[in-house]
Design an enzyme around this catalytic site. Structure first.
Site, short mmCIF file in Angstrom:
data_model
loop_
_atom_site.label_atom_id
_atom_site.label_comp_id
_atom_site.label_asym_id
_atom_site.label_seq_id
_atom_site.Cartn_x
_atom_site.Cartn_y
_atom_site.Cartn_z
NE ARG A 63 0.92 9.13 -5.12
CZ ARG A 63 0.73 9.65 -6.33
NH1 ARG A 63 1.76 10.13 -7.01
NH2 ARG A 63 -0.47 9.71 -6.86
CE LYS A 65 -1.08 4.83 -5.76
NZ LYS A 65 -2.10 5.31 -4.83
CG HIS A 117 -0.44 11.00 2.11
ND1 HIS A 117 0.07 10.76 0.86
CD2 HIS A 117 -1.79 11.07 1.97
CE1 HIS A 117 -0.94 10.69 -0.01
NE2 HIS A 117 -2.07 10.87 0.64
NE ARG A 142 -0.15 12.88 -2.68
CZ ARG A 142 -0.07 12.99 -4.00
NH1 ARG A 142 0.85 13.78 -4.53
NH2 ARG A 142 -0.90 12.35 -4.80
CG HIS A 182 -4.95 12.24 -7.40
ND1 HIS A 182 -5.65 13.13 -6.62
CD2 HIS A 182 -4.08 11.61 -6.56
CE1 HIS A 182 -5.22 13.05 -5.35
NE2 HIS A 182 -4.28 12.13 -5.30
CE1 TYR A 242 -6.17 15.62 -0.35
CE2 TYR A 242 -6.43 15.30 -2.70
CZ TYR A 242 -5.78 15.02 -1.52
OH TYR A 242 -4.74 14.13 -1.51
#
Length: 198
Positions: free
Chosen positions: A43, A68, A139, A142, A165, A174
């Site tokens: 990120r 995150k 982003h 990424r 994630h 994705y």
């Protein structure tokens, strides 16, 4: 009751577009920072807050502390990206910029990290310079890396861990933009010879 907002598919750059964008980045610092955004799938805030000590060249890892949700994780480091970071290190040394134990990508003041805004601007300028018309941001890099891994048949759970994630559903988005996956599914869904397709 409000209707759910339609969820747009994210923009993804091709491998060639990523290579052109990185080559057009304004200087070695930005090329290395954007290389990390793509090649480690970080990120933008994670790129900005990396320190030189986070690079583990022996194990070929980059340590991400308090990503995150304040989770720590390790991300893979390719030989090409390590060499790009070493080039950045040599350039910093030549200009007497002390990177040891400091920010990997310092901002205008070497006591502060590069800002996420600077990284956004660098991506936009590089994309414009090479004629990429898609909306691009750190982003996007990424997201593009994750999609390229998926197209290379890397297991989606491995990609989930690399991206940090917490939910597999987030990573599964994705699959909707991975063109090779779409082609494979479309190809296998064709009716067999002689079938009426009805």
């Amino acid at each position: 009751m409000l209707a759910p907002r339609p969820r747009k598919l994210p923009n993804v750059l091709s491998v060639d577009e990523v290579a052109r964008l990185l080559e057009a980045a304004p200087g070695i610092k930005y090329r290395a920072a954007l290389g990390v955004a793509y090649g480690v799938a970080l990120r933008v805030s994670e790129v900005a807050h990396r320190r030189a000590d986070d690079i583990d060249s022996r194990r070929m890892l980059i340590r991400i502390e308090e990503g995150k949700s304040r989770k720590d994780r390790n991300a893979m480091l390719s030989p090409q990206l390590l060499e790009l970071l070493r080039s950045r290190w040599r350039e910093g040394k030549r200009r007497s910029v002390r990177l040891l134990h400091g920010w990997l990508f310092p901002g205008r003041s070497y006591t502060d990290p590069i800002s996420t805004r600077q990284l956004h601007r660098a991506v936009c300028e590089a994309a414009e310079a090479v004629g990429i018309r898609k909306r691009a941001s750190p982003h996007t890099l990424r997201r593009s890396f994750a999609t390229h891994l998926l197209e290379e048949d890397v297991d989606i759970r491995v990609i989930q861990v690399l991206l940090g994630h917490s939910k597999l559903e987030t990573t599964a988005l994705y699959t909707k933009v991975a063109t090779r996956t779409i082609r494979a599914v479309t190809g296998s869904a064709r009716p067999a010879d002689g079938a009426d397709g009805g």
